[in-house]
Design a protein around this motif. Structure first.
Motif, PDB file in Angstrom:
ATOM      1  N   ILE A 308       3.288  16.636  33.310  1.00  0.00           N
ATOM      2  CA  ILE A 308       3.640  18.182  33.441  1.00  0.00           C
ATOM      3  C   ILE A 308       4.927  18.242  33.065  1.00  0.00           C
ATOM      4  O   ILE A 308       5.683  17.932  33.890  1.00  0.00           O
ATOM      5  N   ASN A 309       5.291  18.841  31.963  1.00  0.00           N
ATOM      6  CA  ASN A 309       6.671  18.905  31.381  1.00  0.00           C
ATOM      7  C   ASN A 309       7.504  20.014  31.926  1.00  0.00           C
ATOM      8  O   ASN A 309       7.108  21.131  31.379  1.00  0.00           O
ATOM      9  N   GLY A 310       8.563  19.677  32.339  1.00  0.00           N
ATOM     10  CA  GLY A 310       9.535  20.789  32.835  1.00  0.00           C
ATOM     11  C   GLY A 310      10.845  20.702  31.893  1.00  0.00           C
ATOM     12  O   GLY A 310      11.446  19.821  31.837  1.00  0.00           O
ATOM     13  N   SER A 311      11.188  22.215  31.600  1.00  0.00           N
ATOM     14  CA  SER A 311      12.601  22.134  31.097  1.00  0.00           C
ATOM     15  C   SER A 311      13.162  23.571  31.788  1.00  0.00           C
ATOM     16  O   SER A 311      12.795  24.142  32.754  1.00  0.00           O
ATOM     17  N   GLY A 312      14.186  23.987  31.099  1.00  0.00           N
ATOM     18  CA  GLY A 312      14.833  25.194  31.591  1.00  0.00           C
ATOM     19  C   GLY A 312      16.239  25.309  30.981  1.00  0.00           C
ATOM     20  O   GLY A 312      16.674  24.504  30.323  1.00  0.00           O
ATOM     21  N   ASN A 313      16.961  26.491  31.269  1.00  0.00           N
ATOM     22  CA  ASN A 313      18.293  26.747  30.517  1.00  0.00           C
ATOM     23  C   ASN A 313      19.129  27.471  31.665  1.00  0.00           C
ATOM     24  O   ASN A 313      18.501  27.826  32.866  1.00  0.00           O
ATOM     25  N   ILE A 314      20.355  27.623  31.395  1.00  0.00           N
ATOM     26  CA  ILE A 314      21.318  28.096  32.480  1.00  0.00           C
ATOM     27  C   ILE A 314      22.073  29.524  31.320  1.00  0.00           C
ATOM     28  O   ILE A 314      22.306  29.379  30.555  1.00  0.00           O
ATOM     29  N   ILE A 315      21.887  30.620  32.240  1.00  0.00           N
ATOM     30  CA  ILE A 315      22.178  31.836  31.827  1.00  0.00           C
ATOM     31  C   ILE A 315      23.441  32.197  32.079  1.00  0.00           C
ATOM     32  O   ILE A 315      23.961  32.210  33.359  1.00  0.00           O
ATOM     33  N   GLY A 316      24.401  32.324  31.080  1.00  0.00           N
ATOM     34  CA  GLY A 316      25.853  32.851  31.312  1.00  0.00           C
ATOM     35  C   GLY A 316      26.622  31.738  31.167  1.00  0.00           C
ATOM     36  O   GLY A 316      28.159  31.639  31.577  1.00  0.00           O
ATOM     37  N   ILE A 317      26.184  30.163  30.771  1.00  0.00           N
ATOM     38  CA  ILE A 317      27.219  29.247  30.765  1.00  0.00           C
ATOM     39  C   ILE A 317      28.198  29.757  29.697  1.00  0.00           C
ATOM     40  O   ILE A 317      28.091  30.323  28.539  1.00  0.00           O
ATOM     41  N   PRO A 318      29.499  29.436  29.654  1.00  0.00           N
ATOM     42  CA  PRO A 318      30.700  29.682  28.928  1.00  0.00           C
ATOM     43  C   PRO A 318      30.386  29.514  27.389  1.00  0.00           C
ATOM     44  O   PRO A 318      29.929  28.406  27.120  1.00  0.00           O
ATOM     45  N   ARG A 327      16.522  31.447  21.306  1.00  0.00           N
ATOM     46  CA  ARG A 327      16.307  30.124  20.551  1.00  0.00           C
ATOM     47  C   ARG A 327      15.563  29.215  21.635  1.00  0.00           C
ATOM     48  O   ARG A 327      14.511  28.411  21.532  1.00  0.00           O
ATOM     49  N   ASP A 328      16.347  29.257  22.957  1.00  0.00           N
ATOM     50  CA  ASP A 328      15.885  28.544  23.848  1.00  0.00           C
ATOM     51  C   ASP A 328      14.346  28.862  24.459  1.00  0.00           C
ATOM     52  O   ASP A 328      13.555  27.853  24.575  1.00  0.00           O
ATOM     53  N   ILE A 329      14.032  30.190  24.542  1.00  0.00           N
ATOM     54  CA  ILE A 329      12.837  30.598  24.651  1.00  0.00           C
ATOM     55  C   ILE A 329      11.681  30.196  23.433  1.00  0.00           C
ATOM     56  O   ILE A 329      10.621  29.812  24.008  1.00  0.00           O
ATOM     57  N   LEU A 330      11.979  30.042  22.350  1.00  0.00           N
ATOM     58  CA  LEU A 330      11.132  29.662  21.290  1.00  0.00           C
ATOM     59  C   LEU A 330      11.145  28.195  21.482  1.00  0.00           C
ATOM     60  O   LEU A 330       9.855  27.822  20.886  1.00  0.00           O
ATOM     61  N   TYR A 331      12.074  27.259  21.832  1.00  0.00           N
ATOM     62  CA  TYR A 331      11.904  26.023  22.145  1.00  0.00           C
ATOM     63  C   TYR A 331      11.019  25.866  23.288  1.00  0.00           C
ATOM     64  O   TYR A 331      10.040  24.912  23.055  1.00  0.00           O
ATOM     65  N   PHE A 332      11.047  26.484  24.296  1.00  0.00           N
ATOM     66  CA  PHE A 332       9.932  26.326  25.237  1.00  0.00           C
ATOM     67  C   PHE A 332       8.510  26.507  24.725  1.00  0.00           C
ATOM     68  O   PHE A 332       7.797  25.745  25.368  1.00  0.00           O
ATOM     69  N   LYS A 333       8.223  27.514  24.143  1.00  0.00           N
ATOM     70  CA  LYS A 333       6.894  27.705  23.473  1.00  0.00           C
ATOM     71  C   LYS A 333       6.632  26.567  22.556  1.00  0.00           C
ATOM     72  O   LYS A 333       5.630  26.188  22.738  1.00  0.00           O
ATOM     73  N   GLU A 334       7.636  26.389  21.438  1.00  0.00           N
ATOM     74  CA  GLU A 334       7.057  25.232  20.538  1.00  0.00           C
ATOM     75  C   GLU A 334       6.997  23.743  21.169  1.00  0.00           C
ATOM     76  O   GLU A 334       5.967  23.134  20.673  1.00  0.00           O
ATOM     77  N   MET A 335       7.766  23.545  22.219  1.00  0.00           N
ATOM     78  CA  MET A 335       7.472  22.308  22.983  1.00  0.00           C
ATOM     79  C   MET A 335       6.350  22.199  23.869  1.00  0.00           C
ATOM     80  O   MET A 335       5.876  20.887  24.218  1.00  0.00           O
ATOM     81  N   GLY A 336       5.600  23.199  23.789  1.00  0.00           N
ATOM     82  CA  GLY A 336       4.615  23.361  25.209  1.00  0.00           C
ATOM     83  C   GLY A 336       5.158  22.906  26.432  1.00  0.00           C
ATOM     84  O   GLY A 336       4.248  22.381  27.263  1.00  0.00           O
ATOM     85  N   ILE A 337       6.112  23.632  26.942  1.00  0.00           N
ATOM     86  CA  ILE A 337       6.819  23.248  28.249  1.00  0.00           C
ATOM     87  C   ILE A 337       5.738  23.971  29.255  1.00  0.00           C
ATOM     88  O   ILE A 337       5.580  25.144  29.035  1.00  0.00           O
ATOM     89  N   ASN A 338       5.435  23.240  30.533  1.00  0.00           N
ATOM     90  CA  ASN A 338       4.596  23.857  31.459  1.00  0.00           C
ATOM     91  C   ASN A 338       5.372  24.344  32.618  1.00  0.00           C
ATOM     92  O   ASN A 338       4.938  25.286  33.182  1.00  0.00           O
ATOM     93  N   MET A 339       6.656  23.990  32.736  1.00  0.00           N
ATOM     94  CA  MET A 339       7.341  24.526  34.060  1.00  0.00           C
ATOM     95  C   MET A 339       8.890  24.826  33.646  1.00  0.00           C
ATOM     96  O   MET A 339       9.618  23.966  32.681  1.00  0.00           O
ATOM     97  N   ILE A 340       9.308  26.246  33.587  1.00  0.00           N
ATOM     98  CA  ILE A 340      10.584  26.494  32.955  1.00  0.00           C
ATOM     99  C   ILE A 340      11.517  26.958  34.072  1.00  0.00           C
ATOM    100  O   ILE A 340      11.207  28.280  34.445  1.00  0.00           O
ATOM    101  N   GLY A 341      12.402  26.467  34.219  1.00  0.00           N
ATOM    102  CA  GLY A 341      13.485  26.628  35.172  1.00  0.00           C
ATOM    103  C   GLY A 341      14.654  27.627  34.765  1.00  0.00           C
ATOM    104  O   GLY A 341      15.456  26.966  33.839  1.00  0.00           O
ATOM    105  N   ILE A 342      14.868  28.766  35.087  1.00  0.00           N
ATOM    106  CA  ILE A 342      15.994  29.667  34.507  1.00  0.00           C
ATOM    107  C   ILE A 342      16.779  30.121  35.240  1.00  0.00           C
ATOM    108  O   ILE A 342      16.192  31.034  36.286  1.00  0.00           O
TER     109      ILE A 342
END
Length: 449
Positions: A308-318, A327-342
Motif C-alpha cells: 500500500i504505497n504512500g507519498s505526499g508533498n510539502i506545501i510552502g517549501i521555499p 503537478r504533485d496532485i496529478l502525480y499522486f493520481k497517475e502513480m496510483g498512490i494509496n496514502m497521501i500525506g500533505i
C-alpha cells in the motif's frame, strides 16, 4: 494506463462507421483476496500480454485500503479465462466507473461564482478527470463561495469512498539518526542535535500499548539510519506480526528493490516515501545528496511489490509554485498512490531554512481537498504538521477531505529530539478523539478505550 477515449476506425461493436469516431473505452478492476494473490494475478496477466496497472480499490468493493488490478475492457474475457485456468477465485471484478456527484451545482451557487468554476464543478459532478490548469484554478481561487464548494465536494467524495469514520494510526519514531542532508529537515546528518536510537524492546513496549487500545496499524518511522538496516527491520517486523498481528507501515527512506522485497516478505504492509515535490529543480535544491529519478524508481518498486504505497508533498517549501502543487496532485493520481500525506512546510532549527516562514494553512487544506477530488479513494491524513501550526487546522482538514490521524507514540524521553521541524505537536489519542467529534466523524469500532 490512463482512462480516456480510444480512437477507432471501421467496425465498432458490430457497427461499421465511416471515417473516424471516438468510443469511450471501458476499464475493469480485479480485486484479489490478499496481497500475494494480487501479485500472482498481476504477473499472470502480464505474462499473457495483458497490460495492467495497480490502483486503489473501487469504493463499491467495501475495502478501505487495498490495491486493485486495472485492465482494459477488451481484455476482460481473456483475463477471466486466465483466472479460471489457474483456479483463482477473486474477491470481485468491477467496472471502473466514473464517480458522479449530482447536486453540487444549484441556481444560487450558479449566480455567485465564475463560469470557469462552474465548468470545473460540472466536470467533478460528471466524474471527469481534471486538467492541470483546472487544478491550478481550484488551488488559486480567492472566492469564498468557490472555496466552500471545493471543501463540500471533497467532504462528500470522502464520505462516499472511504466513509465517515476517522482512521487512527500509531507512529513510533524509533531513530533520529540520518545519513541524508535534506535542507528542510531538522534531523538531517549535518544538524547538531541530540541523537537517539530505540532498541527492539523499547519499540515492542509501545507496539504492545497500541495493540492494547485496538489500533490495527503501527507506523515505524526513522531517519535513513544504517544501524537499523534491513536485517534488523526484518527481525522487528516478524516479531510485531507474531505477537500482535498488526499491520505495519514503514517510513525509513530509499532502499534497493531487494531490500523492499525482503521487508515485504517479512510482513510489512505499507510504505511511506514522500516525493515532497515533483519539480526536479526544487527537489534537487532541498535534497543536495538526493536524486529525483531514484525516488521515482523507489516508488515504482514499492507499487510493483504490492505495498500500500504512500507519498505526499510539502506545501510552502521555499521556491514552490501553485503549478508545482497541481503537478504533485496529478502525480499522486497517475502513480496510483494509496496514502497521501500533505503537510505545511515548517522551518527547523539549525537548517538553512530556519528563518523562512511556514507554509500557508489554508493552501495546505485546499491541497488536501483538491487531492481528494482528483484521487478519490485514498487515505489522506490530517497531518501532525497542520496540528503543529493550529489545533483547529487539523479539524478543518478533516472537514475538507482528510480521513486519518497519526498519533505520535514515541516515548517522552526521545520525542523532543525527533524534531524534523520546530514546535512539533505530539498528537495523542485524546486529541484525535477531540478532532473526530469536532469534525463530525465517527470513531473506528476497533478502538478500545
Amino acid at each position: 494506463m490512463r482512462q480516456g477515449k480510444s480512437k477507432i476506425r471501421g467496425e465498432v461493436q458490430g457497427t461499421f462507421l465511416k471515417g473516424c469516431v471516438y468510443v469511450e473505452e471501458k476499464f475493469y478492476l480485479i480485486l484479489a483476496k490478499n496481497s500475494a494473490q494480487m501479485l500472482l494475478i498481476n504477473k499472470l496477466l502480464r505474462e499473457n500480454g495483458i497490460e495492467t496497472d495497480l490502483v486503489p480499490s473501487p469504493p463499491e468493493s467495501g475495502t478501505v485500503c487495498a490495491i486493485a488490478i486495472k485492465i482494459q475492457g477488451v481484455n476482460l474475457e481473456k483475463a477471466k479465462n486466465i483466472l479460471f485456468e489457474n483456479q483463482i477465485e477473486v474477491r470481485g471484478i468491477y467496472e471502473d466507473k466514473k464517480m458522479k456527484l449530482q447536486g453540487l451545482i444549484d441556481k444560487k451557487l450558479g449566480a455567485s461564482v465564475s463560469k470557469e468554476f462552474l465548468d470545473i464543478l460540472k466536470k467533478i459532478e460528471d466524474g471527469d478527470e481534471l486538467l492541470e490548469k483546472e487544478i491550478v484554478y481550484l488551488l488559486s481561487t480567492k472566492d469564498i463561495k468557490e472555496i466552500e464548494s471545493i471543501y463540500a465536494a471533497a467532504d462528500r467524495i470522502k464520505r462516499e469512498t472511504v466513509g465517515n469514520v476517522l482512521e487512527i494510526r500509531g507512529a513510533i519514531e524509533f531513530s533520529n539518526y540520518c545519513c541524508k542532508k535534506c535542507k528542510y529537515c531538522g534531523i538531517n546528518s549535518q544538524n547538531k542535535i541530540e541523537r537517539y536510537r530505540m532498541n527492539e524492546e523499547e519499540i515492542m513496549e509501545v507496539v504492545g500499548y497500541l495493540n492494547k487500545i485496538g489500533l490495527r496499524t503501527v507506523i515505524l518511522q526513522s531517519g535513513e539510519d544504517p544501524h537499523w538496516g534491513t536485517e534488523r527491520l526484518i527481525q522487528l517486523i516478524k516479531r510485531i506480526k507474531k505477537e500482535t498481528g498488526m499491520r505495519i507501515t514503514l517510513s525509513v527512506g530509499e532502499k534497493s528493490f531487494e531490500e523492499y522485497e525482503s521487508l515485504k516478505l517479512a510482513g510489512a504492509d505499507n510504505y511511506l516515501l514522500k516525493i515532497e515535490t515533483t519539480n526536479r529543480k526544487l527537489f534537487k535544491t532541498i535534497h543536495p545528496d538526493g536524486d529525483f529519478d531514484s525516488r521515482l524508481k523507489c516508488s515504482r518498486w514499492l507499487k510493483e511489490l504490492g505495498y500500500i504505497n504512500g507519498s505526499g508533498n510539502i506545501i510552502g517549501i521555499p521556491g514552490q509554485t501553485i503549478e508545482d502543487i497541481a503537478r504533485d496532485i496529478l502525480y499522486f493520481k497517475e502513480m496510483g498512490i494509496n496514502m497521501i500525506g500533505i503537510g505545511p512546510f515548517i522551518p527547523a532549527k539549525g537548517t538553512v531554512f530556519e528563518n523562512m516562514p511556514p507554509g500557508d494553512i489554508d493552501l495546505t487544506i485546499r491541497t488536501m481537498a483538491v487531492t481528494r477530488i482528483v484521487c478519490k479513494k485514498v487515505y489522506i491524513p490530517s497531518t501532525t504538521a497542520l496540528a503543529s501550526l493550529s489545533k483547529d487546522a487539523q479539524i478543518r482538514a478533516l472537514k475538507a477531505g482528510a480521513n486519518t490521524i497519526m498519533l505520535i507514540n514515541t516515548p517522552a524521553k526521545y520525542r523532543t529530539n525527533y524534531m524534523i521541524y520546530n514546535d512539533k505537536n505530539m498528537v495523542d489519542i485524546d486529541s484525535a478523539i477531540y478532532a473526530a467529534k469536532k469534525a463530525g466523524l465517527e470513531l473506528p469500532k476497533y478502538l478500545k478505550l
